[in-house]
Design a protein around this motif. Structure first.
Motif, PDB file in Angstrom:
ATOM      1  N   LEU A 133     -10.465   7.280   5.323  1.00 24.63           N
ATOM      2  CA  LEU A 133      -8.220   7.789   5.722  1.00 24.63           C
ATOM      3  C   LEU A 133      -9.064   9.146   6.339  1.00 24.63           C
ATOM      4  O   LEU A 133     -10.130  10.464   6.263  1.00 24.63           O
TER       5      LEU A 133
ATOM      6  N   LEU B 201       1.642   5.500  -0.324  1.00 23.01           N
ATOM      7  CA  LEU B 201       0.068   7.151   0.023  1.00 23.01           C
ATOM      8  C   LEU B 201       1.453   8.146   0.138  1.00 23.01           C
ATOM      9  O   LEU B 201       2.382   7.813  -0.156  1.00 23.01           O
TER      10      LEU B 201
ATOM     11  N   ILE C  36      -5.962   4.840   7.244  1.00 23.76           N
ATOM     12  CA  ILE C  36      -4.295   5.965   6.774  1.00 23.76           C
ATOM     13  C   ILE C  36      -4.979   7.049   7.785  1.00 23.76           C
ATOM     14  O   ILE C  36      -6.079   7.827   7.743  1.00 23.76           O
TER      15      ILE C  36
ATOM     16  N   GLU D  99       0.363  -1.048   0.223  1.00 24.52           N
ATOM     17  CA  GLU D  99      -0.032  -0.083  -0.136  1.00 24.52           C
ATOM     18  C   GLU D  99       0.735   0.869   0.282  1.00 24.52           C
ATOM     19  O   GLU D  99       1.817   1.311   0.256  1.00 24.52           O
TER      20      GLU D  99
ATOM     21  N   VAL E  93     -11.825   9.274  -3.667  1.00 20.82           N
ATOM     22  CA  VAL E  93     -12.229  10.110  -2.502  1.00 20.82           C
ATOM     23  C   VAL E  93     -13.035  10.838  -2.714  1.00 20.82           C
ATOM     24  O   VAL E  93     -13.364  12.441  -2.807  1.00 20.82           O
TER      25      VAL E  93
ATOM     26  N   MET F 113      -2.355   2.294 -13.174  1.00 27.57           N
ATOM     27  CA  MET F 113      -2.819   3.436 -11.870  1.00 27.57           C
ATOM     28  C   MET F 113      -4.341   2.906 -12.289  1.00 27.57           C
ATOM     29  O   MET F 113      -4.790   3.257 -13.145  1.00 27.57           O
ATOM     30  N   SER F 114      -5.315   3.403 -10.793  1.00 26.19           N
ATOM     31  CA  SER F 114      -6.420   2.488 -10.485  1.00 26.19           C
ATOM     32  C   SER F 114      -6.273   3.694  -9.423  1.00 26.19           C
ATOM     33  O   SER F 114      -6.555   3.368  -8.591  1.00 26.19           O
ATOM     34  N   ARG F 115      -5.828   4.503  -9.404  1.00 24.66           N
ATOM     35  CA  ARG F 115      -6.743   5.715  -8.200  1.00 24.66           C
ATOM     36  C   ARG F 115      -7.539   5.453  -7.595  1.00 24.66           C
ATOM     37  O   ARG F 115      -8.834   5.802  -8.535  1.00 24.66           O
ATOM     38  N   LYS F 116      -8.033   5.996  -6.134  1.00 26.33           N
ATOM     39  CA  LYS F 116      -9.062   4.894  -5.764  1.00 26.33           C
ATOM     40  C   LYS F 116     -10.053   6.862  -5.951  1.00 26.33           C
ATOM     41  O   LYS F 116      -9.158   7.897  -5.666  1.00 26.33           O
TER      42      LYS F 116
ATOM     43  N   ILE G  75       2.062  12.873  -0.358  1.00 31.05           N
ATOM     44  CA  ILE G  75       1.563  13.596   0.094  1.00 31.05           C
ATOM     45  C   ILE G  75       1.992  14.904  -0.482  1.00 31.05           C
ATOM     46  O   ILE G  75       3.528  15.916  -0.817  1.00 31.05           O
TER      47      ILE G  75
ATOM     48  N   ALA H 169       1.213  14.413  -9.658  1.00 24.92           N
ATOM     49  CA  ALA H 169       1.511  12.939  -8.408  1.00 24.92           C
ATOM     50  C   ALA H 169       2.270  11.526  -9.391  1.00 24.92           C
ATOM     51  O   ALA H 169       1.844  11.426  -9.875  1.00 24.92           O
ATOM     52  N   ALA H 170       2.999  10.924  -8.128  1.00 25.93           N
ATOM     53  CA  ALA H 170       3.534   9.281  -8.306  1.00 25.93           C
ATOM     54  C   ALA H 170       2.071   8.519  -8.610  1.00 25.93           C
ATOM     55  O   ALA H 170       1.405   8.612  -8.138  1.00 25.93           O
ATOM     56  N   GLU H 171       2.327   7.876  -9.983  1.00 22.31           N
ATOM     57  CA  GLU H 171       1.558   6.755 -11.006  1.00 22.31           C
ATOM     58  C   GLU H 171       1.340   5.764  -9.823  1.00 22.31           C
ATOM     59  O   GLU H 171       0.106   5.335  -9.546  1.00 22.31           O
ATOM     60  N   ASP H 172       2.401   5.562  -8.548  1.00 23.72           N
ATOM     61  CA  ASP H 172       2.117   4.360  -8.049  1.00 23.72           C
ATOM     62  C   ASP H 172       1.810   4.987  -6.656  1.00 23.72           C
ATOM     63  O   ASP H 172       1.371   4.251  -5.914  1.00 23.72           O
ATOM     64  N   ALA H 173       1.916   5.533  -6.551  1.00 23.35           N
ATOM     65  CA  ALA H 173       0.552   6.287  -5.193  1.00 23.35           C
ATOM     66  C   ALA H 173      -1.037   5.708  -5.060  1.00 23.35           C
ATOM     67  O   ALA H 173      -1.140   6.484  -5.684  1.00 23.35           O
ATOM     68  N   ASP H 174      -1.298   5.184  -4.474  1.00 21.29           N
ATOM     69  CA  ASP H 174      -2.559   4.662  -4.004  1.00 21.29           C
ATOM     70  C   ASP H 174      -3.084   5.787  -3.415  1.00 21.29           C
ATOM     71  O   ASP H 174      -4.725   5.671  -4.185  1.00 21.29           O
ATOM     72  N   ILE H 175      -3.221   6.479  -2.715  1.00 20.77           N
ATOM     73  CA  ILE H 175      -3.953   7.285  -1.956  1.00 20.77           C
ATOM     74  C   ILE H 175      -2.352   8.744  -1.997  1.00 20.77           C
ATOM     75  O   ILE H 175      -2.315   9.029  -1.362  1.00 20.77           O
ATOM     76  N   VAL H 176      -3.534   9.616  -2.799  1.00 19.80           N
ATOM     77  CA  VAL H 176      -2.722  11.278  -2.730  1.00 19.80           C
ATOM     78  C   VAL H 176      -3.863  12.407  -1.959  1.00 19.80           C
ATOM     79  O   VAL H 176      -4.566  12.338  -2.032  1.00 19.80           O
TER      80      VAL H 176
END
Lengths: 171, 171, 171, 171
Positions: free
Chosen positions: C63, B63, C80, B61, C6, C1-4, B65, B74-81
């Motif tokens: 979150l 995250l 989180i 997972e 929010v 990428m599959s960003r959630k 900021i 934002a970086a593509e691999d951030a699930d939650i930004v």
């Protein structure tokens, strides 16, 4: 418009040494005599308090950026107090609002301000006995960081920095 | 409640070395395998990007900021930004939101995060070739700062820190 | 990428009404069933707590953006937790990090979040019995602000907003 | 210590009406004549600019809290500029640093400052033609919010607020 030049004086709160406190108070006085405004972190302790006291006694203008939101925590010698309620999150504001950042002594909070100053391309002067700090920060940014042993030397370096800045803006 | 452990990986954006990037990606992967969440400064560059990529590839997972307020940065691999719009003002949030802070490489922004971590009593691990940084930060806070040469060593130290923390909370 | 996606659920802490709490918990559950992430101000009280609880019970991701810096103040159902130490200064982060902002009830903090959402061009849905709030905020930004009476209606409006956003990004 | 009283004047930037601008300039002048400091959001536009101009022309002290970090964006009439780099995240600082908050006109940013002022228990005076704002904010906090039609009336209300505050602190 005649905007005031702002010199940020950063340094230890709880654990300031006697030498740091003397330097800070003397530096505040010298900044005031140059008609510059002294900015600190506004707390009623350590280098923050001493620099504002020195500036105020020499008839200077003083400005404090408080971490908390209770005006009663502010140093008495801060003419103007900015209340942020952001804790150490206010350190970036200290740095951005200063034309030159002076570290008078060294601890973790001060180190964060020196680091943020470098990040934001602000000139920094280190007046500290912490030799490791000098080696580290000068290594990070040799062109932004200089070292001074006394308040008088610090003032001379600030003048040099401000002069160079003025020259650049005239090009 | 089973709150996730968050490991903050800080390091250079623009000027990350090849070694920093390899370390960051490997570290992200190892963090993921421990079921910890990887937190970075969220930008699509340098150590921030590499650590998130490593974590994501290992099924972890992630995250981020972000200093700005445009999700496209934002970086593509951030699930939650988390979008802050606060620039380097967000560095304190990186630190406060991490259980352990790892510096993977060293530049001014990273130095501010290490400094703020020490200020806030967070454990810090330095994985960098910058020897002056090690001397300086260990001098500031010998009990909070440790040094590691490899991602594996970093993980071993994080485990030790988390174990000690758990022991203290059981007393 | 599959960003959630929010969804930020804002609302009273200390003075939440029984109806606000029921709405918040139900809304959190419905957000979870849509596979969206629920974001709140993270405190262990009021609408913040209720929305996270509803989301968690429905198996959703949660979150929280905490005003303080002590993780023990965070709602149990926040997977989180982002610690800011910035007090109400964190409200802008709540807003910037949400795709849609829902006000579930109304008090001063909630009003600041709705206002900041409008300032930052975020869509806002008002689910409140405070008619003056509806008149005022719809007057400020008729195109960004809509009104819903129930959690189900709120979800329908979020879907409409997300669909319109998707259409625009395909043009 | 003789700390200055700070009056925060909030209002539209881009979309200020002619009446808002006239009111802001006049109000700044009246604040100056009372020897109070005028604080605004520091931008070179709208109510922020007009209030600082009025204060400066009347020989007053002026203070601006800038959202960005480029001093060139600051209003010319700000004696002291605090650079935050935090965008609308600086609105909480505007409010916390003011003894009384005046809304001169109304838009989303102003609404966020009025809301945050109420949240932080600061007295607020609304000088606006937006009747919905008056109904809404007075409903939220009848004891903190008052309404004024002219700059003169605003000054009279500030005096009353400051007097009541002084009385309380003498008890």
């Amino acid at each position: 418009m005649s905007r005031k030049i702002v010199i940020g004086v950063m340094g230890p709160g709880d654990n300031a040494s006697g030498a740091d406190l003397l330097n800070a108070e003397k530096l505040g006085g010298l900044i005031a005599r140059k008609q510059w405004t002294t900015l600190t972190g506004a707390r009623q302790m350590g280098v923050m308090q001493a620099a504002l006291k020195g500036a105020k006694q020499a008839g200077g203008e003083t400005l404090g950026i408080l971490p908390g939101k209770d005006i009663n925590d502010a140093a008495e010698d801060a003419d103007i107090v900015i209340l942020t309620g952001m804790g150490s999150g206010r350190n970036i504001i200290n740095v951005l609002s200063s034309d030159v950042v002076v570290a008078c002594g060294m601890e973790a909070g001060t180190a964060s301000e020196v680091s943020l100053a470098i990040k934001e391309k602000k000139p920094v002067i280190l007046m500290t006995h912490n030799d490791a700090a000098k080696v580290f920060f000068k290594g990070l940014a040799p062109q932004l960081v200089s070292v001074a042993d006394t308040p008088e030397e610090t003032i001379a370096q600030i003048e040099k920095i401000l002069l160079a800045k003025k020259d650049r803006s005239h090009v």
